[in-house]
Design a protein around this motif. Structure first.
Motif, PDB file in Angstrom:
ATOM      1  N   HIS A 109      -2.584  17.868 -17.600  1.00 49.90           N
ATOM      2  CA  HIS A 109      -2.405  18.920 -18.079  1.00 49.90           C
ATOM      3  C   HIS A 109      -2.339  20.667 -18.188  1.00 49.90           C
ATOM      4  O   HIS A 109      -2.431  21.175 -18.564  1.00 49.90           O
ATOM      5  CB  HIS A 109      -2.087  17.967 -19.743  1.00 49.90           C
ATOM      6  CG  HIS A 109      -1.966  19.779 -20.578  1.00 49.90           C
ATOM      7  ND1 HIS A 109      -0.626  20.236 -20.377  1.00 49.90           N
ATOM      8  CD2 HIS A 109      -2.131  20.725 -21.437  1.00 49.90           C
ATOM      9  CE1 HIS A 109       0.117  21.727 -21.474  1.00 49.90           C
ATOM     10  NE2 HIS A 109      -1.129  21.509 -22.080  1.00 49.90           N
ATOM     11  N   PHE A 110      -4.182  20.720 -18.128  1.00 47.05           N
ATOM     12  CA  PHE A 110      -5.005  21.734 -18.084  1.00 47.05           C
ATOM     13  C   PHE A 110      -4.966  21.889 -17.180  1.00 47.05           C
ATOM     14  O   PHE A 110      -5.736  21.338 -15.708  1.00 47.05           O
ATOM     15  CB  PHE A 110      -5.936  21.557 -18.986  1.00 47.05           C
ATOM     16  CG  PHE A 110      -6.251  20.831 -20.476  1.00 47.05           C
ATOM     17  CD1 PHE A 110      -6.118  22.414 -21.492  1.00 47.05           C
ATOM     18  CD2 PHE A 110      -5.689  20.030 -21.003  1.00 47.05           C
ATOM     19  CE1 PHE A 110      -5.662  22.534 -22.994  1.00 47.05           C
ATOM     20  CE2 PHE A 110      -5.012  20.317 -22.885  1.00 47.05           C
ATOM     21  CZ  PHE A 110      -5.480  21.061 -23.185  1.00 47.05           C
ATOM     22  N   GLU A 111      -5.053  23.431 -17.150  1.00 46.40           N
ATOM     23  CA  GLU A 111      -4.908  24.308 -15.855  1.00 46.40           C
ATOM     24  C   GLU A 111      -6.638  24.187 -15.358  1.00 46.40           C
ATOM     25  O   GLU A 111      -7.211  24.047 -13.977  1.00 46.40           O
ATOM     26  CB  GLU A 111      -5.370  25.093 -15.630  1.00 46.40           C
ATOM     27  CG  GLU A 111      -4.182  25.728 -14.413  1.00 46.40           C
ATOM     28  CD  GLU A 111      -3.793  27.557 -14.391  1.00 46.40           C
ATOM     29  OE1 GLU A 111      -2.976  27.702 -15.141  1.00 46.40           O
ATOM     30  OE2 GLU A 111      -4.139  28.350 -13.594  1.00 46.40           O
TER      31      GLU A 111
ATOM     32  N   THR B 129     -16.284  13.460 -24.147  1.00 46.26           N
ATOM     33  CA  THR B 129     -15.913  11.944 -23.407  1.00 46.26           C
ATOM     34  C   THR B 129     -16.409  10.765 -24.070  1.00 46.26           C
ATOM     35  O   THR B 129     -15.455   9.752 -23.249  1.00 46.26           O
ATOM     36  CB  THR B 129     -16.723  12.282 -21.683  1.00 46.26           C
ATOM     37  OG1 THR B 129     -18.483  12.451 -22.780  1.00 46.26           O
ATOM     38  CG2 THR B 129     -16.669  13.004 -21.558  1.00 46.26           C
ATOM     39  N   GLY B 130     -16.451  11.021 -24.720  1.00 45.41           N
ATOM     40  CA  GLY B 130     -17.425   9.466 -25.715  1.00 45.41           C
ATOM     41  C   GLY B 130     -16.106   9.515 -27.388  1.00 45.41           C
ATOM     42  O   GLY B 130     -15.494  10.326 -27.492  1.00 45.41           O
TER      43      GLY B 130
ATOM     44  N   ILE C 147     -11.146  12.850 -24.684  1.00 48.80           N
ATOM     45  CA  ILE C 147     -10.512  13.872 -23.471  1.00 48.80           C
ATOM     46  C   ILE C 147      -9.094  11.864 -22.907  1.00 48.80           C
ATOM     47  O   ILE C 147      -9.992  11.374 -23.243  1.00 48.80           O
ATOM     48  CB  ILE C 147     -11.127  13.668 -22.238  1.00 48.80           C
ATOM     49  CG1 ILE C 147     -10.253  14.200 -21.375  1.00 48.80           C
ATOM     50  CG2 ILE C 147     -12.175  12.373 -21.481  1.00 48.80           C
ATOM     51  CD1 ILE C 147     -11.554  14.972 -19.957  1.00 48.80           C
ATOM     52  N   THR C 148      -8.427  12.086 -22.156  1.00 57.47           N
ATOM     53  CA  THR C 148      -7.793  11.454 -21.606  1.00 57.47           C
ATOM     54  C   THR C 148      -7.083  11.554 -20.576  1.00 57.47           C
ATOM     55  O   THR C 148      -7.141  12.862 -19.884  1.00 57.47           O
ATOM     56  CB  THR C 148      -5.932  11.424 -22.558  1.00 57.47           C
ATOM     57  OG1 THR C 148      -5.710  12.931 -21.847  1.00 57.47           O
ATOM     58  CG2 THR C 148      -6.149  11.152 -24.075  1.00 57.47           C
ATOM     59  N   ALA C 149      -6.567  10.586 -19.844  1.00 57.97           N
ATOM     60  CA  ALA C 149      -5.643  11.073 -18.666  1.00 57.97           C
ATOM     61  C   ALA C 149      -5.109  12.328 -18.618  1.00 57.97           C
ATOM     62  O   ALA C 149      -4.522  13.063 -17.674  1.00 57.97           O
ATOM     63  CB  ALA C 149      -5.022  10.132 -17.749  1.00 57.97           C
TER      64      ALA C 149
ATOM     65  N   GLY D 275     -11.129  11.236 -12.115  1.00 56.24           N
ATOM     66  CA  GLY D 275     -10.390  12.118 -11.396  1.00 56.24           C
ATOM     67  C   GLY D 275     -10.247  13.469 -11.583  1.00 56.24           C
ATOM     68  O   GLY D 275      -8.750  13.437 -10.136  1.00 56.24           O
ATOM     69  N   ALA D 276     -10.578  14.360 -11.588  1.00 58.97           N
ATOM     70  CA  ALA D 276     -10.413  15.580 -12.196  1.00 58.97           C
ATOM     71  C   ALA D 276     -10.517  16.278 -11.231  1.00 58.97           C
ATOM     72  O   ALA D 276     -12.695  16.024 -10.800  1.00 58.97           O
ATOM     73  CB  ALA D 276     -11.121  15.966 -13.521  1.00 58.97           C
ATOM     74  N   LYS D 277     -10.265  17.306 -10.748  1.00 60.76           N
ATOM     75  CA  LYS D 277     -10.072  17.874  -9.465  1.00 60.76           C
ATOM     76  C   LYS D 277     -11.471  19.633  -9.938  1.00 60.76           C
ATOM     77  O   LYS D 277     -11.561  20.517  -9.050  1.00 60.76           O
ATOM     78  CB  LYS D 277      -9.632  18.156  -8.458  1.00 60.76           C
ATOM     79  CG  LYS D 277      -9.583  17.094  -7.738  1.00 60.76           C
ATOM     80  CD  LYS D 277      -9.801  16.699  -6.651  1.00 60.76           C
ATOM     81  CE  LYS D 277      -8.947  15.228  -5.802  1.00 60.76           C
ATOM     82  NZ  LYS D 277      -9.814  13.833  -6.472  1.00 60.76           N
ATOM     83  N   ASN D 278     -10.247  20.069 -11.237  1.00 65.24           N
ATOM     84  CA  ASN D 278      -9.935  21.312 -11.214  1.00 65.24           C
ATOM     85  C   ASN D 278     -11.234  21.462 -12.893  1.00 65.24           C
ATOM     86  O   ASN D 278     -11.105  22.306 -13.725  1.00 65.24           O
ATOM     87  CB  ASN D 278      -8.713  21.560 -12.483  1.00 65.24           C
ATOM     88  CG  ASN D 278      -8.257  20.060 -12.926  1.00 65.24           C
ATOM     89  OD1 ASN D 278      -8.625  19.338 -13.200  1.00 65.24           O
ATOM     90  ND2 ASN D 278      -7.167  21.043 -13.965  1.00 65.24           N
ATOM     91  N   VAL D 279     -12.471  21.307 -12.448  1.00 65.46           N
ATOM     92  CA  VAL D 279     -13.119  21.202 -13.442  1.00 65.46           C
ATOM     93  C   VAL D 279     -14.591  21.906 -13.316  1.00 65.46           C
ATOM     94  O   VAL D 279     -15.371  22.127 -11.728  1.00 65.46           O
ATOM     95  CB  VAL D 279     -14.074  19.778 -13.629  1.00 65.46           C
ATOM     96  CG1 VAL D 279     -15.438  19.523 -14.920  1.00 65.46           C
ATOM     97  CG2 VAL D 279     -12.740  18.123 -13.255  1.00 65.46           C
TER      98      VAL D 279
END
Ligand code: 4NP
Length: 145
Positions: A80-82, A41-42, A73-75, A99-103
Motif C-alpha cells: 500500500h505505502f508508496e 517490525t516487532g 507491519i503487514t504485507a 519483500g519491500a523495494k520502496n524502503v
C-alpha cells in the motif's frame, strides 16, 4: 513527494511515533496531502500508546502523539505505502526481507544515512532530546523534497 509514507521502527512506541507525529504536523503546516502512518517490525507492544518519554518530548514541541497505538507491519503495508521510511539498518533489513523495494532510512534525508538510535535501550531525557532533534531534522528534509 510521495502520496503515502509509512515510518517503521522496532517497537512502534519510541521513534516511529515521533516521526509520524512530526510528519503529520509538517504536512498540516505546509498543506500537503499525504497519508502518514507508523508501525513496528516487532509485536511486543501492539496496542500500546507511545512511551512516556516520546509523548512528553513531543508535547514539549506542541505535538500530541498520545492517541497513537502501536501495530506491527503487514504485507499489505508494503503493497500500500508508496514509500517506507525506516529508522535504522536492522529495520531496513527486516522490511526488505519481507519483500519491500520502496524502503529508505530516515537518516538518508540530511543525516548521512545514519541510524536513528533506539532510545528504548538507553535511558535519560537527553537521549530522547537528541533522537527528537534528529527525527525532526530528517522528516523536515524528507518533506521538503
Ligand atoms: P522503538 O523502540 O523501536 O523506537 O519503538 C523500542 C521499543 C521497544 C523495544 C525495542 C525498541 N522492545 O524490545 O521492546
Amino acid at each position: 513527494m510521495p502520496k503515502s509514507l509509512l515510518f517503521v521502527c522496532l517497537g512502534n512506541i519510541c521513534r516511529s511515533p515521533l516521526a509520524e507525529g512530526i510528519a503529520k504536523e509538517v504536512a498540516r503546516e505546509r498543506a500537503l496531502t499525504i497519508e502518514i502512518d507508523s508501525c513496528g517490525t516487532g509485536s511486543w507492544h501492539v496496542g500500546e500508546a507511545p512511551c512516556e518519554d516520546s509523548i512528553r518530548i513531543a508535547k514539549r514541541h506542541g505535538i500530541d502523539i498520545s492517541m497513537q497505538r502501536a501495530r506491527q507491519i503487514t504485507a499489505e503495508d508494503i503493497e500500500h505505502f508508496e514509500r517506507i521510511v525506516v529508522l535504522d539498518e536492522k529495520n531496513l533489513q527486516d522490511v526488505q526481507a519481507m519483500g519491500a523495494k520502496n524502503v529508505v532510512k530516515l537518516g538518508f534525508y540530511g543525516a548521512d544515512n545514519a541510524d536513528v538510535p533506539d532510545p528504548y535501550f538507553f535511558s535519560g531525557y537527553e537521549g530522547f532530546d537528541k533522537v527528537y532533534d534528529m527525527i525532526e531534522h530528517c522528516v523536515k528534509e524528507l518533506l521538503r523534497r
